[in-house]
Design a protein around this motif. Structure first.
Motif, mmCIF file in Angstrom:
data_model
loop_
_atom_site.group_PDB
_atom_site.id
_atom_site.type_symbol
_atom_site.label_atom_id
_atom_site.label_comp_id
_atom_site.label_asym_id
_atom_site.label_seq_id
_atom_site.Cartn_x
_atom_site.Cartn_y
_atom_site.Cartn_z
ATOM 1 N N VAL A 204 -22.518 -18.477 -26.679
ATOM 2 C CA VAL A 204 -22.870 -19.089 -25.407
ATOM 3 C C VAL A 204 -21.568 -19.327 -24.642
ATOM 4 C CG1 VAL A 204 -22.784 -21.492 -26.249
ATOM 5 C CG2 VAL A 204 -24.235 -20.915 -24.286
ATOM 6 N N VAL A 205 -21.643 -19.236 -23.331
ATOM 7 C CA VAL A 205 -20.488 -19.505 -22.485
ATOM 8 C C VAL A 205 -19.970 -20.906 -22.790
ATOM 9 C CG1 VAL A 205 -19.747 -19.839 -20.097
ATOM 10 C CG2 VAL A 205 -21.301 -17.967 -20.669
ATOM 11 N N PHE A 206 -18.637 -21.066 -22.867
ATOM 12 C CA PHE A 206 -18.076 -22.367 -23.213
ATOM 13 C C PHE A 206 -17.541 -23.111 -21.990
ATOM 14 C CE2 PHE A 206 -15.344 -25.233 -25.896
ATOM 15 C CZ PHE A 206 -16.385 -25.745 -26.672
ATOM 16 N N SER A 207 -17.789 -22.582 -20.831
ATOM 17 C CA SER A 207 -17.451 -23.289 -19.593
ATOM 18 C C SER A 207 -18.728 -23.946 -19.081
ATOM 19 C CB SER A 207 -16.895 -22.314 -18.551
ATOM 20 O OG SER A 207 -16.593 -22.979 -17.355
ATOM 21 N N PHE B 129 -3.015 -32.931 -17.004
ATOM 22 C CA PHE B 129 -3.930 -32.000 -16.348
ATOM 23 C C PHE B 129 -5.195 -32.711 -15.847
ATOM 24 C CE2 PHE B 129 -1.211 -29.559 -19.031
ATOM 25 C CZ PHE B 129 -1.080 -28.308 -18.454
ATOM 26 N N TYR B 130 -5.374 -33.949 -16.239
ATOM 27 C CA TYR B 130 -6.576 -34.724 -15.924
ATOM 28 C C TYR B 130 -6.384 -35.351 -14.545
ATOM 29 C CZ TYR B 130 -10.559 -37.789 -16.995
ATOM 30 O OH TYR B 130 -11.778 -38.426 -17.002
ATOM 31 N N SER B 131 -7.093 -34.797 -13.555
ATOM 32 C CA SER B 131 -6.789 -35.174 -12.174
ATOM 33 C C SER B 131 -7.981 -34.916 -11.254
ATOM 34 C CB SER B 131 -5.576 -34.360 -11.691
ATOM 35 O OG SER B 131 -5.350 -34.527 -10.316
ATOM 36 N N ASP B 132 -7.984 -35.608 -10.133
ATOM 37 C CA ASP B 132 -8.973 -35.306 -9.091
ATOM 38 C C ASP B 132 -8.645 -34.001 -8.382
ATOM 39 O OD1 ASP B 132 -10.519 -37.609 -9.487
ATOM 40 O OD2 ASP B 132 -9.138 -38.814 -8.264
ATOM 41 N N GLU B 133 -7.415 -33.524 -8.562
ATOM 42 C CA GLU B 133 -6.998 -32.268 -7.932
ATOM 43 C C GLU B 133 -7.395 -31.090 -8.815
ATOM 44 O OE1 GLU B 133 -2.943 -32.133 -6.439
ATOM 45 O OE2 GLU B 133 -2.819 -34.308 -6.741
ATOM 46 N N LEU B 134 -8.256 -30.234 -8.291
ATOM 47 C CA LEU B 134 -8.752 -29.089 -9.057
ATOM 48 C C LEU B 134 -7.611 -28.214 -9.564
ATOM 49 C CD1 LEU B 134 -11.396 -27.589 -9.902
ATOM 50 C CD2 LEU B 134 -11.118 -26.213 -7.817
ATOM 51 N N ALA B 135 -6.606 -28.011 -8.745
ATOM 52 C CA ALA B 135 -5.515 -27.098 -9.079
ATOM 53 C C ALA B 135 -4.668 -27.580 -10.253
ATOM 54 C CB ALA B 135 -4.624 -26.880 -7.862
ATOM 55 N N LYS B 136 -4.811 -28.859 -10.616
ATOM 56 C CA LYS B 136 -4.042 -29.355 -11.753
ATOM 57 C C LYS B 136 -4.716 -29.074 -13.092
ATOM 58 C CE LYS B 136 -1.086 -32.876 -9.708
ATOM 59 N NZ LYS B 136 -0.619 -34.288 -9.775
ATOM 60 N N GLY B 137 -5.905 -28.488 -13.061
ATOM 61 C CA GLY B 137 -6.576 -28.108 -14.305
ATOM 62 C C GLY B 137 -5.916 -26.906 -14.951
ATOM 63 N N LEU B 138 -6.208 -26.676 -16.225
ATOM 64 C CA LEU B 138 -5.692 -25.505 -16.937
ATOM 65 C C LEU B 138 -6.709 -24.381 -16.797
ATOM 66 C CD1 LEU B 138 -3.559 -24.197 -18.743
ATOM 67 C CD2 LEU B 138 -4.779 -25.132 -20.730
ATOM 68 N N PHE B 139 -6.446 -23.473 -15.866
ATOM 69 C CA PHE B 139 -7.413 -22.415 -15.576
ATOM 70 C C PHE B 139 -7.116 -21.192 -16.430
ATOM 71 C CE2 PHE B 139 -8.358 -25.256 -12.182
ATOM 72 C CZ PHE B 139 -9.726 -25.066 -11.971
ATOM 73 N N HIS B 140 -7.595 -21.261 -17.640
ATOM 74 C CA HIS B 140 -7.429 -20.180 -18.608
ATOM 75 C C HIS B 140 -8.727 -20.116 -19.399
ATOM 76 C CE1 HIS B 140 -4.680 -17.669 -21.225
ATOM 77 N NE2 HIS B 140 -5.778 -17.767 -21.962
ATOM 78 N N GLY B 141 -9.243 -18.917 -19.624
ATOM 79 C CA GLY B 141 -10.494 -18.811 -20.374
ATOM 80 C C GLY B 141 -10.706 -17.425 -20.945
ATOM 81 N N HIS B 142 -11.506 -17.371 -22.014
ATOM 82 C CA HIS B 142 -11.860 -16.113 -22.653
ATOM 83 C C HIS B 142 -13.373 -16.064 -22.835
ATOM 84 C CE1 HIS B 142 -7.677 -15.059 -23.823
ATOM 85 N NE2 HIS B 142 -7.527 -16.367 -23.756
ATOM 86 N N THR B 143 -13.923 -14.883 -22.758
ATOM 87 C CA THR B 143 -15.373 -14.720 -22.847
ATOM 88 C C THR B 143 -15.929 -15.311 -24.137
ATOM 89 O OG1 THR B 143 -15.237 -12.700 -21.535
ATOM 90 C CG2 THR B 143 -17.259 -13.049 -22.796
ATOM 91 N N TYR B 144 -15.233 -15.082 -25.252
ATOM 92 C CA TYR B 144 -15.735 -15.551 -26.546
ATOM 93 C C TYR B 144 -15.095 -16.870 -26.982
ATOM 94 C CZ TYR B 144 -18.441 -11.329 -27.331
ATOM 95 O OH TYR B 144 -19.374 -10.329 -27.240
ATOM 96 N N THR B 145 -14.588 -17.640 -26.031
ATOM 97 C CA THR B 145 -14.016 -18.944 -26.340
ATOM 98 C C THR B 145 -14.989 -19.782 -27.172
ATOM 99 O OG1 THR B 145 -12.599 -19.053 -24.390
ATOM 100 C CG2 THR B 145 -13.295 -21.134 -25.314
ATOM 101 N N ALA B 146 -14.488 -20.318 -28.297
ATOM 102 C CA ALA B 146 -15.269 -21.200 -29.174
ATOM 103 C C ALA B 146 -16.581 -20.559 -29.618
ATOM 104 C CB ALA B 146 -15.535 -22.543 -28.499
#
Length: 421
Positions: free
Chosen positions: A76-79, A287-304
């Protein structure tokens, strides 16, 4: 038509120059510490298939857990979603990690776990309004094949063609107990002259550098120096993690713990691909912020992936059993006994061991993948032992379930191989 013949038609293998290499051996079955080829020949897997199958191939406890998971949730997608295997794995892993680790980020393999760690270290400073674009790493380190991981790796045999395209990295020698003072002085100088974001290292054993071992006291002082200068420390435990050094993680041999840890290989017991990058609460909070751009934007299809998570949970459960811990102690004792014998051989130098990792150098110059090294590899395989020399370095990193008879056969074959030179 054999697997070897069919393979040659379409497959491009890793770390292989196909024009000069032999055809790849077809393996059809594996169990415990044994591999079988398509002709029925058996081989003791003396390196746990690149340090992954530490609880043995096709371990029935692990395969039964993954089989049951297949019947309820495969992927299942992990996002935006989560699931029981990922949550349970996070709980079990945090229990055995160094106690400063609090958050887990899933990915697919060792290289990507390092890639994420580098991003975390650099973006940590960026999110805090500080520009740091330089990394510190050990000479002869190896951290993977993606571009960030290549950048911090020091083995040009792997990444030479890409040197001009990589991140800005300064390298220092690994402390070995005799050069600790010089290493600290060099690191201090580089830190004073450059805006260093992070320091990445293989704790105590540099695997691809032919099991080159470094000094815990010297490494601990380096970590303290980094902490004093707000440099994020990254322990690449892809090879060393999960019991191989005699502790759950090699980082436990130092008093100062890393900010980030990279995990893969034995994480899923050699059954399925997966990696995890763990970090402290402080890293996560940047990375925990109200600003979206401060998130860690990294992902893989089979994450977790749920199946891989279930394999990892089963592996951790096995690692913590009395049986597996007893096996680890037995292997360590056997290695120590063998070391006391083999170190007296006139063709042997630099015998070294940490946990179940054992290595020595044959006292003859060899290219990393040259004829002499290949002669050693072929000799081992003809004797029914799968070892993969790194140049003139012969090393053993066996599954924890290897029997004493199998281990003694490896030792005997290694001793016999020295007559080749």
């Amino acid at each position: 038509m054999s697997l070897q013949e069919r393979d040659k038609k379409h497959i491009w293998h890793p770390l292989t120059q196909h024009k000069t290499s032999k055809a790849s051996l077809g393996i059809v079955k594996a169990s415990g510490s044994i591999l079988w080829d398509e002709k029925g020949n058996q081989y003791i897997d003396g390196i746990a298939s690149w340090y992954t199958a530490m609880y043995g191939h096709c371990n029935p406890y692990i395969t039964s857990k993954v089989t049951a998971q297949m019947l309820s949730l495969d992927q299942v997608v992990f996002s935006g979603f989560t699931h029981e295997p990922a949550v349970e794995l996070s709980e079990k892993l945090i229990e055995i990690l160094p106690n400063n680790q609090q958050k887990l980020f899933f990915s697919d393999n060792g290289s990507t776990s390092v890639e994420i760690a580098i991003k975390m270290a650099m973006q940590y400073h960026f999110n805090k309004g500080e520009k740091r674009t330089t990394l510190l790493a050990f000479e002869d380190g190896f951290h993977g094949d993606t571009f960030g991981a290549m950048s911090v790796s020091g083995l040009s045999v792997y990444n030479g063609p890409f040197e001009g395209l990589l991140l800005n990295v300064y390298r220092i020698p690994a402390p070995n107990g005799t050069n600790n003072k010089e290493v600290i002085e060099l690191a201090s100088k580089l830190i004073s002259e450059h805006a260093i974001a992070g320091f990445i290292y293989e704790p105590l054993v540099q695997g691809a550098a032919a099991m080159k071992m470094n000094n815990a006291e010297g490494l601990n002082k380096l970590l303290q120096l980094c902490n004093e200068n707000n440099i994020i420390t990254i322990a690449d435990e892809v090879m060393t993690g999960f019991g191989k050094t005699g502790t759950n993680f090699a980082s436990e041999h130092m008093a100062t713990q890393p900010d980030i840890i990279c995990l893969s290989k034995a994480l899923t017991a050699g059954l399925l691909p997966m990696a995890i990058t763990t970090c402290t609460q402080d890293i996560y909070d940047a990375f925990y912020s109200d600003e979206l751009a401060k998130g860690l934007f990294h992902g893989h299809t089979y994450t977790a992936n749920p199946l891989a998570c279930r394999a990892a949970i089963a592996g951790i459960e096995l690692l913590q059993t009395d049986t597996m811990q007893t096996n680890i102690k037995r292997i360590i004792a056997s290695h120590q006994s063998f070391a006391s014998t083999i170190k007296e051989h006139p063709k042997v130098k630099n015998v070294r061991q940490l946990g179940v990792i054992f290595a020595f150098d044959v006292d003859i110059e060899m290219e990393r993948y040259g004829d002499s090294r290949n002669q050693l590899f072929d000799f081992f395989m003809k004797q029914g032992v799968f070892l993969r020399p790194l140049g003139n370095t012969i090393y053993i990193l066996p599954p924890f379930v290897i029997t004493e008879d199998e281990l003694q056969k490896i030792y005997t074959v290694i001793e016999a191989s020295l007559a080749l030179f």
